[in-house]
Design a protein around this motif. Structure first.
Motif, PDB file in Angstrom:
ATOM      1  N   UNK A  22       6.895  -9.979  -1.070  1.00  0.00           N
ATOM      2  CA  UNK A  22       6.702 -11.408  -0.838  1.00  0.00           C
ATOM      3  C   UNK A  22       7.912 -12.032  -0.146  1.00  0.00           C
ATOM      4  N   UNK A  23       9.104 -11.455  -0.342  1.00  0.00           N
ATOM      5  CA  UNK A  23      10.291 -11.990   0.288  1.00  0.00           C
ATOM      6  C   UNK A  23      10.262 -11.785   1.799  1.00  0.00           C
ATOM      7  N   UNK A 115       2.711  -5.336  -7.525  1.00  0.00           N
ATOM      8  CA  UNK A 115       2.194  -6.689  -7.378  1.00  0.00           C
ATOM      9  C   UNK A 115       2.631  -7.575  -8.545  1.00  0.00           C
ATOM     10  N   UNK A 116       2.575  -7.048  -9.752  1.00  0.00           N
ATOM     11  CA  UNK A 116       2.966  -7.811 -10.936  1.00  0.00           C
ATOM     12  C   UNK A 116       4.453  -8.151 -10.907  1.00  0.00           C
ATOM     13  N   UNK A 185      -4.475 -15.597  -4.007  1.00  0.00           N
ATOM     14  CA  UNK A 185      -3.671 -15.899  -2.824  1.00  0.00           C
ATOM     15  C   UNK A 185      -2.898 -14.685  -2.317  1.00  0.00           C
ATOM     16  N   UNK A 186      -2.440 -13.816  -3.220  1.00  0.00           N
ATOM     17  CA  UNK A 186      -1.465 -12.802  -2.829  1.00  0.00           C
ATOM     18  C   UNK A 186      -1.883 -11.338  -2.988  1.00  0.00           C
ATOM     19  N   UNK A 187      -2.973 -11.061  -3.695  1.00  0.00           N
ATOM     20  CA  UNK A 187      -3.315  -9.670  -4.007  1.00  0.00           C
ATOM     21  C   UNK A 187      -3.488  -8.814  -2.760  1.00  0.00           C
ATOM     22  N   UNK A 191      -2.723  -4.462  -1.188  1.00  0.00           N
ATOM     23  CA  UNK A 191      -3.863  -3.568  -1.005  1.00  0.00           C
ATOM     24  C   UNK A 191      -5.078  -3.898  -1.842  1.00  0.00           C
ATOM     25  N   UNK A 192      -5.041  -5.011  -2.595  1.00  0.00           N
ATOM     26  CA  UNK A 192      -6.150  -5.388  -3.476  1.00  0.00           C
ATOM     27  C   UNK A 192      -6.990  -6.508  -2.853  1.00  0.00           C
TER      28      UNK A 192
END
Length: 291
Positions: A22-23, A115-116, A185-187, A191-192
């Motif tokens: 995300x960065x 992801x978590x 929004x981000x998964x 790859x999800x």
């Protein structure tokens, strides 16, 4: 066969620190159709391509399998690396498990953990996995208990693959929770995809499930997000387009669909990493990460 997904698994398992995606992530996704610069001929290869024999069984293996009421899970479809997450504590840091009988593909579990970690860095930390892989017997029992409006029959549920999981919030319903909003929004960056979106019930035939995510891998999750596709729509899109490139976060991918009846051999790159997946219908998809 080179597997860039496998390389990621090795990096994570060795404990190497990975910069939070995300960065660095650029949300812009560029998708282009291309015309192959060669005519398919089994007798021809080039400096950059080689022929690989494809058996019919490969149509039913991989991360891009479409599973629904029309297309069932085949025995070849079930991921071979399914593990009990409760017995693999290193895979469950940062989130909880509903019980000690949660199973999932190990590769998918690593992607979920990444992801978590990213969500946690943004202050979203109350995740749990409520369900993962289910065998046919467990799926049948659930179907009998919940009925066709809330469950799919054994052999027609993505949970029978090992690629899907039901994610919950320990605080509130996923439809209202920060965890649910963050995943929606981000998964895709990991790859999800949200497999049963609110605006696609007419396509999937399944009610909105903000908790059910499915691993398809990059760049496919990015294309699906960019074009607002359900998986059914994406598989049809690939069958129609046949050849496309996608640039995701500065990395270029080449995606090619081959109907399996066209030939028993397909062309794959020699000098770059690639992955082959069936679509569970009629062909295979080659995904090349351009070097």
């Amino acid at each position: 066969m080179k597997k860039w997904g496998f390389l990621l698994l090795v990096v994570v398992s060795m404990g190497i620190t990975v910069v939070n995606r995300l960065d660095l992530f650029n949300d812009k996704v560029e998708i282009k159709h291309f015309v192959p610069d060669y005519k398919f001929d089994e007798s021809e290869t080039s400096k950059s391509t080689q022929l690989v024999e494809i058996g019919k069984e490969l149509v039913y293996q991989g991360n891009l399998l479409l599973v629904n009421n029309e297309y069932p899970v085949h025995k070849e479809s079930i991921k071979s690396d399914v593990v009990n997450l409760f017995e693999h504590g290193g895979l469950t840091e940062g989130y909880g498990l509903l019980d000690s009988e949660i199973y999932l593909s190990e590769k998918v579990a690593y992607a979920f953990s990444e992801m978590i970690d990213a969500a946690g860095e943004e202050g979203v930390r109350h995740f749990s996995i409520n369900s993962g892989f289910r065998d046919f017997e467990e799926q049948n029992a659930l179907y009998q208990q919940m009925g066709s409006s809330l469950a799919l029959p054994a052999g027609h549920s993505e949970h029978n693959l090992g690629l899907s999981l039901d994610v919950g919030s320990t605080q509130m319903k996923m439809s209202e929770a920060p965890e649910g909003k963050w995943i929606e929004k981000n998964a895709w960056k990991y790859g999800f995809i949200l497999r049963y979106p609110k605006d696609k019930t007419h396509v999937t035939g399944i009610q909105y499930e903000p908790w059910h995510i499915r691993y398809v891998g990059l760049p496919h999750s990015a294309i699906i997000q960019e074009k607002n596709f359900a998986l059914e729509e994406y598989i049809n899109y690939l069958r129609e387009e046949k050849n496309l490139t996608a640039t995701v976060n500065g990395e270029e991918y080449k995606v090619t669909y081959y109907p399996i009846e066209a030939s028993s051999a397909i062309k794959v790159p020699k000098n770059s990493t690639y992955e082959i997946s069936g679509n569970n219908i009629d062909g295979v998809i080659v995904t090349e990460l351009k070097s």
